[in-house]
Design a protein around this motif. Structure first.
Motif, PDB file in Angstrom:
ATOM      1  N   VAL A  56       1.095  -1.152  -0.009  1.00 29.40           N
ATOM      2  CA  VAL A  56      -0.258   0.680   0.146  1.00 29.40           C
ATOM      3  C   VAL A  56       0.708   1.268   0.253  1.00 29.40           C
ATOM      4  O   VAL A  56       1.717   1.462   0.810  1.00 29.40           O
ATOM      5  N   ASN A  57       0.090   2.235  -1.081  1.00 28.70           N
ATOM      6  CA  ASN A  57       1.233   3.430  -0.356  1.00 28.70           C
ATOM      7  C   ASN A  57       0.862   4.757   0.666  1.00 28.70           C
ATOM      8  O   ASN A  57      -0.034   4.522   0.804  1.00 28.70           O
ATOM      9  N   PRO A  58       1.846   4.986   0.948  1.00 24.78           N
ATOM     10  CA  PRO A  58       2.382   5.132   2.570  1.00 24.78           C
ATOM     11  C   PRO A  58       0.683   6.510   2.638  1.00 24.78           C
ATOM     12  O   PRO A  58       1.143   7.178   3.716  1.00 24.78           O
ATOM     13  N   LEU A  59       1.208   6.833   0.780  1.00 23.07           N
ATOM     14  CA  LEU A  59       0.637   8.538   1.064  1.00 23.07           C
ATOM     15  C   LEU A  59      -1.528   8.343   0.684  1.00 23.07           C
ATOM     16  O   LEU A  59      -1.969   9.239   0.831  1.00 23.07           O
ATOM     17  N   CYS A  60      -1.265   7.325   1.469  1.00 23.00           N
ATOM     18  CA  CYS A  60      -3.045   6.690   0.978  1.00 23.00           C
ATOM     19  C   CYS A  60      -3.551   7.048   2.246  1.00 23.00           C
ATOM     20  O   CYS A  60      -2.290   6.289   2.974  1.00 23.00           O
ATOM     21  N   GLU A  61      -4.449   5.586   2.819  1.00 17.58           N
ATOM     22  CA  GLU A  61      -5.305   5.356   3.462  1.00 17.58           C
ATOM     23  C   GLU A  61      -4.892   3.766   3.483  1.00 17.58           C
ATOM     24  O   GLU A  61      -4.608   3.406   2.261  1.00 17.58           O
ATOM     25  N   PRO A  62      -4.653   2.976   4.764  1.00 20.84           N
ATOM     26  CA  PRO A  62      -4.531   3.719   5.957  1.00 20.84           C
ATOM     27  C   PRO A  62      -4.097   4.080   7.264  1.00 20.84           C
ATOM     28  O   PRO A  62      -4.655   4.400   8.055  1.00 20.84           O
ATOM     29  N   ASN A  63      -3.461   4.699   6.121  1.00 21.84           N
ATOM     30  CA  ASN A  63      -2.884   5.954   6.653  1.00 21.84           C
ATOM     31  C   ASN A  63      -3.641   6.670   7.203  1.00 21.84           C
ATOM     32  O   ASN A  63      -4.174   7.346   6.249  1.00 21.84           O
ATOM     33  N   ASP A  65      -3.928  10.113   7.739  1.00 23.70           N
ATOM     34  CA  ASP A  65      -3.451  11.932   7.005  1.00 23.70           C
ATOM     35  C   ASP A  65      -3.908  11.549   5.379  1.00 23.70           C
ATOM     36  O   ASP A  65      -3.133  12.326   4.590  1.00 23.70           O
ATOM     37  N   GLY A  66      -3.596   9.990   5.353  1.00 26.53           N
ATOM     38  CA  GLY A  66      -3.169   9.466   3.830  1.00 26.53           C
ATOM     39  C   GLY A  66      -4.524   9.845   2.381  1.00 26.53           C
ATOM     40  O   GLY A  66      -6.503  10.012   3.646  1.00 26.53           O
ATOM     41  N   LYS A  67      -4.666  10.537   1.403  1.00 27.85           N
ATOM     42  CA  LYS A  67      -5.987  10.348   0.508  1.00 27.85           C
ATOM     43  C   LYS A  67      -6.618   9.018   0.211  1.00 27.85           C
ATOM     44  O   LYS A  67      -5.914   7.639   0.431  1.00 27.85           O
ATOM     45  N   PRO A  68      -7.949   9.261   0.095  1.00 33.56           N
ATOM     46  CA  PRO A  68      -8.470   7.846  -0.095  1.00 33.56           C
ATOM     47  C   PRO A  68      -8.484   7.373  -1.197  1.00 33.56           C
ATOM     48  O   PRO A  68      -7.416   7.961  -2.329  1.00 33.56           O
ATOM     49  N   TRP A  69      -8.787   5.945  -1.973  1.00 29.65           N
ATOM     50  CA  TRP A  69      -8.549   5.549  -2.972  1.00 29.65           C
ATOM     51  C   TRP A  69      -9.548   5.726  -4.246  1.00 29.65           C
ATOM     52  O   TRP A  69     -10.678   5.661  -3.480  1.00 29.65           O
ATOM     53  N   SER A  70      -8.781   6.292  -5.142  1.00 32.87           N
ATOM     54  CA  SER A  70     -10.013   5.989  -5.855  1.00 32.87           C
ATOM     55  C   SER A  70     -10.478   4.693  -5.962  1.00 32.87           C
ATOM     56  O   SER A  70     -10.105   3.626  -6.559  1.00 32.87           O
ATOM     57  N   ASP A  72     -10.591   3.921  -9.638  1.00 38.02           N
ATOM     58  CA  ASP A  72      -9.419   2.752 -10.410  1.00 38.02           C
ATOM     59  C   ASP A  72      -8.567   2.020  -9.496  1.00 38.02           C
ATOM     60  O   ASP A  72      -8.423   1.221  -9.136  1.00 38.02           O
ATOM     61  N   ASP A  73      -8.264   2.501  -8.680  1.00 35.40           N
ATOM     62  CA  ASP A  73      -7.581   1.915  -7.096  1.00 35.40           C
ATOM     63  C   ASP A  73      -8.642   0.274  -6.574  1.00 35.40           C
ATOM     64  O   ASP A  73      -7.730  -0.671  -6.264  1.00 35.40           O
ATOM     65  N   ASN A  74      -9.631   0.596  -6.560  1.00 36.71           N
ATOM     66  CA  ASN A  74     -10.664  -0.440  -5.688  1.00 36.71           C
ATOM     67  C   ASN A  74     -10.941  -1.656  -6.773  1.00 36.71           C
ATOM     68  O   ASN A  74     -10.432  -2.539  -7.059  1.00 36.71           O
ATOM     69  N   LEU A  75     -10.447  -0.789  -8.299  1.00 35.74           N
ATOM     70  CA  LEU A  75     -11.505  -1.839  -9.720  1.00 35.74           C
ATOM     71  C   LEU A  75     -10.608  -2.313  -9.496  1.00 35.74           C
ATOM     72  O   LEU A  75      -9.902  -3.793  -9.615  1.00 35.74           O
ATOM     73  N   SER A  76      -8.813  -2.074 -10.024  1.00 34.88           N
ATOM     74  CA  SER A  76      -8.029  -2.881  -9.799  1.00 34.88           C
ATOM     75  C   SER A  76      -7.872  -3.569  -8.963  1.00 34.88           C
ATOM     76  O   SER A  76      -7.241  -4.730  -9.389  1.00 34.88           O
ATOM     77  N   PHE A  77      -7.866  -2.981  -7.628  1.00 32.29           N
ATOM     78  CA  PHE A  77      -7.182  -4.860  -6.477  1.00 32.29           C
ATOM     79  C   PHE A  77      -8.573  -5.332  -6.247  1.00 32.29           C
ATOM     80  O   PHE A  77      -7.739  -6.827  -6.513  1.00 32.29           O
TER      81      PHE A  77
END
Length: 107
Positions: A56-63, A65-70, A72-77
């Motif tokens: 998981v990118n440390p700049l994204c959730e579950p951090n 302060d991270g940005k929420p998954w888009s 495309d992030d959810n569908l590709s995962f």
């Protein structure tokens, strides 16, 4: 008539179980090895074809302060979890024509 209904039911089952890869021009080797071609993506694979092995990118959730998954992030995962485990063992790229994302065109 019953045979025709049975065949139609079987065909619809096969079609609904087909996996469609919508990233990297449908190239499972490239997608399962490198993930999406997006530098801001929230996840990427670590080892190809294992399905659940990702980072998981440390700049994204579950951090917190991270940005929420888009979307495309959810569908590709989700596609990664269904398409990539179908490979029984990882393959290697062995082509003198260039990098896998450049052959036959960039994707």
């Amino acid at each position: 008539m019953k045979i025709g209904l049975f065949i139609a039911l079987m065909l619809s089952t096969f079609v609904s179980n087909a996996q469609v890869l919508t990233y990297r021009n449908g190239d499972p080797f490239l997608f399962c090895t490198y993930g999406r071609d997006d530098p801001s993506r929230c996840w990427w694979p670590i080892q190809p074809f294992l399905g659940t092995t990702f980072m998981v990118n440390p700049l994204c959730e579950p951090n917190p302060d991270g940005k929420p998954w888009s979307a495309d992030d959810n569908l590709s995962f989700e596609q990664y979890g269904t398409v990539c485990p179908a490979g029984k063992r990882p393959g290697g790229w062995d082509y003198a024509g260039g990098q896998p994302e450049l052959v036959p065109t960039y994707h």
